[in-house]
Design a protein around this motif. Structure first.
Motif, PDB file in Angstrom:
ATOM      1  N   GLU A  31       0.818  -1.220   0.000  1.00  0.00           N
ATOM      2  CA  GLU A  31       0.000   0.000   0.000  1.00  0.00           C
ATOM      3  C   GLU A  31       0.847   1.264   0.000  1.00  0.00           C
ATOM      4  N   LEU A  32       2.080   1.171   0.549  1.00  0.00           N
ATOM      5  CA  LEU A  32       2.971   2.337   0.586  1.00  0.00           C
ATOM      6  C   LEU A  32       3.625   2.596  -0.770  1.00  0.00           C
ATOM      7  N   ASN A  33       3.585   1.601  -1.633  1.00  0.00           N
ATOM      8  CA  ASN A  33       4.373   1.606  -2.856  1.00  0.00           C
ATOM      9  C   ASN A  33       3.929   2.655  -3.889  1.00  0.00           C
ATOM     10  N   VAL A  34       4.664   3.785  -3.978  1.00  0.00           N
ATOM     11  CA  VAL A  34       4.367   4.782  -5.009  1.00  0.00           C
ATOM     12  C   VAL A  34       5.565   5.057  -5.924  1.00  0.00           C
ATOM     13  N   PHE A  35       6.749   4.554  -5.549  1.00  0.00           N
ATOM     14  CA  PHE A  35       7.952   4.813  -6.351  1.00  0.00           C
ATOM     15  C   PHE A  35       8.637   3.503  -6.675  1.00  0.00           C
ATOM     16  N   PRO A  36       9.216   3.292  -7.858  1.00  0.00           N
ATOM     17  CA  PRO A  36       9.222   4.202  -9.007  1.00  0.00           C
ATOM     18  C   PRO A  36       7.875   4.260  -9.733  1.00  0.00           C
ATOM     19  N   PRO A  38       3.569   3.378  -8.945  1.00  0.00           N
ATOM     20  CA  PRO A  38       2.641   2.957  -7.894  1.00  0.00           C
ATOM     21  C   PRO A  38       1.928   1.662  -8.256  1.00  0.00           C
ATOM     22  N   ASP A  39       2.685   0.569  -8.333  1.00  0.00           N
ATOM     23  CA  ASP A  39       2.028  -0.674  -8.746  1.00  0.00           C
ATOM     24  C   ASP A  39       1.746  -1.615  -7.586  1.00  0.00           C
ATOM     25  N   GLY A  40       1.977  -1.121  -6.374  1.00  0.00           N
ATOM     26  CA  GLY A  40       1.537  -1.871  -5.200  1.00  0.00           C
ATOM     27  C   GLY A  40       2.118  -3.261  -5.059  1.00  0.00           C
ATOM     28  N   ASP A  41       3.379  -3.452  -5.483  1.00  0.00           N
ATOM     29  CA  ASP A  41       3.908  -4.812  -5.362  1.00  0.00           C
ATOM     30  C   ASP A  41       5.261  -4.904  -4.648  1.00  0.00           C
ATOM     31  N   ARG A  78      17.962 -16.060  -6.701  1.00  0.00           N
ATOM     32  CA  ARG A  78      17.055 -16.881  -7.502  1.00  0.00           C
ATOM     33  C   ARG A  78      15.617 -16.379  -7.383  1.00  0.00           C
ATOM     34  N   GLY A  79      15.269 -15.892  -6.223  1.00  0.00           N
ATOM     35  CA  GLY A  79      13.882 -15.467  -5.992  1.00  0.00           C
ATOM     36  C   GLY A  79      13.621 -14.006  -6.294  1.00  0.00           C
ATOM     37  N   ALA A  80      14.664 -13.259  -6.651  1.00  0.00           N
ATOM     38  CA  ALA A  80      14.533 -11.800  -6.803  1.00  0.00           C
ATOM     39  C   ALA A  80      13.452 -11.396  -7.804  1.00  0.00           C
ATOM     40  N   ARG A  81      12.516 -10.562  -7.353  1.00  0.00           N
ATOM     41  CA  ARG A  81      11.433 -10.059  -8.202  1.00  0.00           C
ATOM     42  C   ARG A  81      11.376  -8.545  -8.093  1.00  0.00           C
ATOM     43  N   GLY A  82      11.224  -7.879  -9.226  1.00  0.00           N
ATOM     44  CA  GLY A  82      11.039  -6.424  -9.201  1.00  0.00           C
ATOM     45  C   GLY A  82      12.257  -5.665  -8.702  1.00  0.00           C
TER      46      GLY A  82
END
Length: 208
Positions: A31-36, A38-41, A78-82
């Protein structure tokens, strides 16, 4: 009774607890995710990254520093996402490099490993932005350097690192206008703080 070192068994416990605490706060961090963007992930990506490492760590029966470092490093890569996950995996990879050759970590070794973590993560990002997880990590690493010269008592050392993370995190909106507009702190930085909080709880022997 001051605790001056962390061995592989305790570090393993601390890492797993940090991962668990991040997972527990995942939705809130999204919910805090606005940068870079705002895709909320951010929470989801960071959690997938650290949980991939946690499952490798969990499968170790009697880890020493070397096997633990390998599991954390390879599992998180191996698990790195985004973006946030990649940066987290690089922080973890750098940190584990700093454990090389040590059976236990004292304040000086922890500080050096944190510095290595920050260096590795900054190198991995094309254009590092301040006001992000990188800034929080850097603040903690710099604080660790200073503190390691003043105390070898980890019960004094570790909570001050968490305080520093909170202080730097609170300043992220002043560094990134998009955070200020949204009225939030940086989501990746918050995620890192949750990992540190969980790890510290395990250090204190709290059940997560």
């Amino acid at each position: 009774m001051d605790i001056q070192t962390i061995d592989a068994a305790l570090l393993s416990k601390m890492f797993l607890a940090g991962a668990k605490n991040l997972e527990a706060k995942k939705e809130w961090i999204n919910e805090l995710n606005v940068f870079p963007v705002p895709d909320g992930d951010t929470g989801t990506n960071m959690t997938m990254t650290i949980m991939s490492a946690a499952s490798e760590v969990s499968s170790l029966t009697d880890p020493d520093m070397e096997t633990l470092a390998k599991a954390i490093s390879s599992g998180s890569l191996r698990g790195a996402r985004g973006n946030s996950g990649v940066i987290l995996s690089q922080l973890l990879r750098g940190f584990t490099k700093g454990t090389k050759g040590h059976k236990e970590m004292d304040a000086v070794v922890i500080a050096a490993a944190m510095e290595k973590a920050v260096e590795t993560a900054y190198k991995a990002v094309m254009k590092p932005k301040e006001g992000t997880i990188l800034t929080v990590a850097k603040g903690v690493a710099e604080k660790a350097q200073t503190l390691a010269e003043e105390t070898d008592d980890l019960e004094e050392f570790l909570p001050k690192l968490i305080e520093e993370a909170e202080t730097v995190l609170a300043k992220t909106p002043d560094m990134l206008p998009v955070l200020k507009e949204a009225g939030v702190v940086d989501s990746g930085g918050q995620g890192l703080l949750e990992v540190l909080r969980g790890a510290y709880d395990a250090f204190l022997g709290k059940e997560i």
